[in-house]
Design a protein around this motif. Structure first.
Motif, PDB file in Angstrom:
ATOM      1  N   SER A 194      43.686   3.313  12.053  1.00 39.54           N
ATOM      2  CA  SER A 194      43.311   2.264  12.886  1.00 39.54           C
ATOM      3  C   SER A 194      41.893   1.596  12.493  1.00 39.54           C
ATOM      4  CB  SER A 194      43.601   2.498  14.271  1.00 39.54           C
ATOM      5  OG  SER A 194      42.401   3.096  14.684  1.00 39.54           O
ATOM      6  N   ARG A 195      41.795   0.296  12.540  1.00 41.92           N
ATOM      7  CA  ARG A 195      40.454   0.061  12.266  1.00 41.92           C
ATOM      8  C   ARG A 195      39.402   0.206  13.178  1.00 41.92           C
ATOM      9  NH1 ARG A 195      43.263   0.237   8.483  1.00 41.92           N
ATOM     10  NH2 ARG A 195      43.318  -1.518   6.799  1.00 41.92           N
ATOM     11  N   GLU A 196      40.023   0.542  14.386  1.00 43.57           N
ATOM     12  CA  GLU A 196      38.954   0.925  15.602  1.00 43.57           C
ATOM     13  C   GLU A 196      38.260   2.310  15.398  1.00 43.57           C
ATOM     14  OE1 GLU A 196      42.109  -1.636  17.548  1.00 43.57           O
ATOM     15  OE2 GLU A 196      42.097  -0.268  15.971  1.00 43.57           O
ATOM     16  N   ARG A 197      39.099   3.264  14.635  1.00 45.90           N
ATOM     17  CA  ARG A 197      38.849   4.592  14.427  1.00 45.90           C
ATOM     18  C   ARG A 197      37.804   4.479  13.201  1.00 45.90           C
ATOM     19  NH1 ARG A 197      42.954   9.149  13.402  1.00 45.90           N
ATOM     20  NH2 ARG A 197      41.230  10.586  14.187  1.00 45.90           N
ATOM     21  N   ILE A 198      38.022   3.491  12.327  1.00 52.59           N
ATOM     22  CA  ILE A 198      37.174   3.472  11.168  1.00 52.59           C
ATOM     23  C   ILE A 198      35.946   3.005  11.586  1.00 52.59           C
ATOM     24  CG2 ILE A 198      36.974   2.294   8.889  1.00 52.59           C
ATOM     25  CD1 ILE A 198      40.170   2.510   8.559  1.00 52.59           C
ATOM     26  N   ALA A 199      36.077   1.814  12.164  1.00 58.16           N
ATOM     27  CA  ALA A 199      34.702   1.172  12.742  1.00 58.16           C
ATOM     28  C   ALA A 199      33.771   2.154  13.532  1.00 58.16           C
ATOM     29  CB  ALA A 199      35.042   0.016  13.659  1.00 58.16           C
ATOM     30  N   ASP A 200      34.367   3.262  14.387  1.00 60.85           N
ATOM     31  CA  ASP A 200      33.755   4.033  15.249  1.00 60.85           C
ATOM     32  C   ASP A 200      32.924   4.952  14.366  1.00 60.85           C
ATOM     33  OD1 ASP A 200      32.822   5.182  18.025  1.00 60.85           O
ATOM     34  OD2 ASP A 200      33.963   6.799  16.947  1.00 60.85           O
ATOM     35  N   GLU A 201      33.601   5.574  13.415  1.00 62.29           N
ATOM     36  CA  GLU A 201      33.079   6.622  12.557  1.00 62.29           C
ATOM     37  C   GLU A 201      31.867   5.797  11.541  1.00 62.29           C
ATOM     38  OE1 GLU A 201      32.358  10.531  12.025  1.00 62.29           O
ATOM     39  OE2 GLU A 201      34.039   9.751  13.124  1.00 62.29           O
ATOM     40  N   LEU A 202      32.277   4.828  11.100  1.00 57.54           N
ATOM     41  CA  LEU A 202      31.467   4.221  10.131  1.00 57.54           C
ATOM     42  C   LEU A 202      30.173   3.921  10.954  1.00 57.54           C
ATOM     43  CD1 LEU A 202      30.723   2.669   7.561  1.00 57.54           C
ATOM     44  CD2 LEU A 202      31.996   0.670   8.504  1.00 57.54           C
ATOM     45  N   LEU A 203      30.116   3.259  12.027  1.00 57.43           N
ATOM     46  CA  LEU A 203      29.028   2.774  12.845  1.00 57.43           C
ATOM     47  C   LEU A 203      28.067   4.080  13.189  1.00 57.43           C
ATOM     48  CD1 LEU A 203      30.191  -0.159  14.819  1.00 57.43           C
ATOM     49  CD2 LEU A 203      28.791  -0.077  12.901  1.00 57.43           C
ATOM     50  N   LYS A 204      28.777   5.220  13.423  1.00 58.72           N
ATOM     51  CA  LYS A 204      28.093   6.416  14.044  1.00 58.72           C
ATOM     52  C   LYS A 204      27.328   6.963  12.602  1.00 58.72           C
ATOM     53  CE  LYS A 204      31.217   8.417  17.562  1.00 58.72           C
ATOM     54  NZ  LYS A 204      32.215   9.164  17.623  1.00 58.72           N
ATOM     55  N   LEU A 205      27.883   6.937  11.489  1.00 56.18           N
ATOM     56  CA  LEU A 205      27.360   7.325   9.951  1.00 56.18           C
ATOM     57  C   LEU A 205      25.997   6.672   9.928  1.00 56.18           C
ATOM     58  CD1 LEU A 205      27.004   8.812   7.296  1.00 56.18           C
ATOM     59  CD2 LEU A 205      28.848   7.069   6.507  1.00 56.18           C
ATOM     60  N   LEU A 206      26.199   5.191   9.856  1.00 57.10           N
ATOM     61  CA  LEU A 206      25.055   4.379   9.575  1.00 57.10           C
ATOM     62  C   LEU A 206      23.908   4.445  10.759  1.00 57.10           C
ATOM     63  CD1 LEU A 206      27.102   1.138   8.398  1.00 57.10           C
ATOM     64  CD2 LEU A 206      25.868   2.771   7.065  1.00 57.10           C
ATOM     65  N   ALA A 207      24.151   4.762  11.792  1.00 57.74           N
ATOM     66  CA  ALA A 207      23.168   5.040  12.984  1.00 57.74           C
ATOM     67  C   ALA A 207      22.424   6.290  12.734  1.00 57.74           C
ATOM     68  CB  ALA A 207      24.008   4.606  14.133  1.00 57.74           C
ATOM     69  N   LEU A 208      22.669   7.208  11.726  1.00 57.29           N
ATOM     70  CA  LEU A 208      21.968   8.168  11.876  1.00 57.29           C
ATOM     71  C   LEU A 208      20.496   8.017  11.290  1.00 57.29           C
ATOM     72  CD1 LEU A 208      24.556  10.610  10.240  1.00 57.29           C
ATOM     73  CD2 LEU A 208      23.672  10.794  12.486  1.00 57.29           C
ATOM     74  N   THR A 209      19.568   8.746  11.220  1.00 59.91           N
ATOM     75  CA  THR A 209      18.241   8.539  11.323  1.00 59.91           C
ATOM     76  C   THR A 209      18.128   8.037   9.682  1.00 59.91           C
ATOM     77  OG1 THR A 209      17.383  10.499  12.570  1.00 59.91           O
ATOM     78  CG2 THR A 209      16.105   9.711  10.856  1.00 59.91           C
ATOM     79  N   ASP A 210      18.528   8.802   8.672  1.00 61.03           N
ATOM     80  CA  ASP A 210      18.519   7.903   7.274  1.00 61.03           C
ATOM     81  C   ASP A 210      19.736   8.534   6.479  1.00 61.03           C
ATOM     82  OD1 ASP A 210      18.086   7.182   4.955  1.00 61.03           O
ATOM     83  OD2 ASP A 210      16.075   7.727   4.591  1.00 61.03           O
ATOM     84  N   PRO A 211      20.941   7.833   6.747  1.00 56.90           N
ATOM     85  CA  PRO A 211      22.071   8.346   5.964  1.00 56.90           C
ATOM     86  C   PRO A 211      22.123   7.517   4.553  1.00 56.90           C
ATOM     87  CG  PRO A 211      22.669   6.279   7.298  1.00 56.90           C
ATOM     88  CD  PRO A 211      20.986   6.635   7.530  1.00 56.90           C
ATOM     89  N   SER A 212      21.013   7.133   4.012  1.00 56.18           N
ATOM     90  CA  SER A 212      21.053   6.384   2.510  1.00 56.18           C
ATOM     91  C   SER A 212      21.504   7.197   1.478  1.00 56.18           C
ATOM     92  CB  SER A 212      19.693   5.917   2.263  1.00 56.18           C
ATOM     93  OG  SER A 212      18.757   6.620   2.264  1.00 56.18           O
ATOM     94  N   VAL A 213      21.073   8.321   1.449  1.00 54.60           N
ATOM     95  CA  VAL A 213      21.485   9.086   0.448  1.00 54.60           C
ATOM     96  C   VAL A 213      22.907   9.354   0.448  1.00 54.60           C
ATOM     97  CG1 VAL A 213      21.358  11.605  -0.664  1.00 54.60           C
ATOM     98  CG2 VAL A 213      19.276  10.384   0.044  1.00 54.60           C
ATOM     99  N   THR A 214      23.504   9.821   1.496  1.00 53.62           N
ATOM    100  CA  THR A 214      24.953   9.922   1.648  1.00 53.62           C
ATOM    101  C   THR A 214      25.820   8.771   1.524  1.00 53.62           C
ATOM    102  OG1 THR A 214      24.643  11.808   3.146  1.00 53.62           O
ATOM    103  CG2 THR A 214      26.931  10.674   3.256  1.00 53.62           C
ATOM    104  N   VAL A 215      25.377   7.665   2.026  1.00 53.13           N
ATOM    105  CA  VAL A 215      25.814   6.269   1.522  1.00 53.13           C
ATOM    106  C   VAL A 215      25.917   5.956  -0.025  1.00 53.13           C
ATOM    107  CG1 VAL A 215      25.665   3.766   1.890  1.00 53.13           C
ATOM    108  CG2 VAL A 215      25.541   5.351   3.964  1.00 53.13           C
ATOM    109  N   GLY A 216      24.885   6.629  -0.469  1.00 52.01           N
ATOM    110  CA  GLY A 216      24.657   6.372  -1.886  1.00 52.01           C
ATOM    111  C   GLY A 216      25.772   6.799  -2.703  1.00 52.01           C
ATOM    112  N   ILE A 217      25.987   8.191  -2.083  1.00 54.93           N
ATOM    113  CA  ILE A 217      27.063   9.012  -2.822  1.00 54.93           C
ATOM    114  C   ILE A 217      28.475   8.429  -2.575  1.00 54.93           C
ATOM    115  CG2 ILE A 217      28.426  11.199  -2.661  1.00 54.93           C
ATOM    116  CD1 ILE A 217      25.356  12.520  -2.030  1.00 54.93           C
TER     117      ILE A 217
END
Length: 281
Positions: free
Chosen positions: A188-211
């Motif tokens: 479901s898109r709601e589950r994806i959005a929830d998990e995605l925004l949690k990831l992006l809201a971490l202090t600095d997820p840039s290295v992981t997002v780059g991977i």
């Protein structure tokens, strides 16, 4: 809390702390939510809570979860379970009294720890404590099997790596997530959005997002990410930190996307964001 634990037979070994509360306590992090697992059947949990005059709410009774409201705090209490069948989105479960069997159905070793509420003894069936020390996030057992059970674990893996991991991701986990990235489309898109925004809201997820960008993890659900999206994300994070502004998942999602209103509208609709979040994006 003592009254709750007494009602649930903690002195008899019937109930333990589980999951994030144990993990975060071992890392000396603030513990926000305390979850309990118990050998007691859900109806027995409710009976005991009511006998102790503790409010019991059957929030997920079919899956064995009862919420207890005690001294102004809510605690999730879940009967030990094992998976009977899974389809990548939901599981059919059966109750058990085996702590290890329950721990084995969890996603990562660092989330499978449990602890005796009275003695503090930690029970670790899959090497989660040593993984915590090494800041290594890995699946329990075969990563491909765990992802097949719940496709959201692909995004969860990267969120947990961004939050708790150090160094390169676990190779087996990374390869499995890469191989099965298209499975995200079944969620479901709601589950994806929830998990995605949690990831992006971490202090600095840039290295992981780059991977994740290198491995095309986002492509099935967010093909619109801009060619310079990673650089824009890094700039946004740097600007937040320089200004003393708290991390914000929606702002960082905007940084990843092209500066195009039509694209933002399409992404917001696909992720089924709230009207307020759509307008802001």
């Amino acid at each position: 809390m003592a009254r709750l634990l007494d009602a649930l037979g903690a002195t008899e070994g019937l109930t333990r702390y589980v999951g994030g509360a144990v993990r975060d306590d071992l890392l000396d992090l603030p513990v926000s939510d305390v979850d309990l697992a118990t050998r007691l059947q859900p109806d027995e949990v409710i009976r005991r809570l009511e006998a102790a005059r503790i409010k019991a709410v059957p929030t997920g009774i079919d899956h064995g979860t009862v919420t207890a409201v005690s001294d102004g705090h809510a605690y999730e209490i879940t009967t030990l379970r094992r998976d009977v069948s899974t389809d990548g989105r939901r599981a059919t479960v059966a109750f058990t009294t085996d702590w290890e069997e329950d721990a084995a159905r969890r996603d990562f070793t660092i989330n499978a720890l449990s602890a005796d509420p009275l003695t503090g003894e930690v029970f670790d069936y899959f090497g989660g404590a040593s993984d915590l020390l090494e800041r290594h996030v890995r699946f329990i057992g075969d990563p491909l099997k765990r992802i097949a059970e719940d496709h959201l674990r692909i995004l969860r893996y990267f969120r947990f790596h961004a939050r708790f991991g150090a160094g390169k991701p676990d190779i087996a986990a990374l390869e499995a997530c890469t191989q099965r990235a298209n499975d995200l489309m079944a969620l479901s898109r709601e589950r994806i959005a929830d998990e995605l925004l949690k990831l992006l809201a971490l202090t600095d997820p840039s290295v992981t997002v780059g991977i994740m960008l290198e491995r095309a993890i986002f492509k099935p659900v967010l093909p619109e990410i801009a060619a310079d999206g990673f650089a824009r994300l890094e700039a946004a994070i740097a600007a937040e930190q320089a200004a003393g502004i708290a991390p914000d998942g929606l702002r960082r999602l905007a940084a990843l996307l092209p500066s195009d209103v039509a694209v933002a509208q399409a992404v917001a609709a696909r992720l089924k964001l709230s009207n307020k979040a759509r307008k802001r994006l």
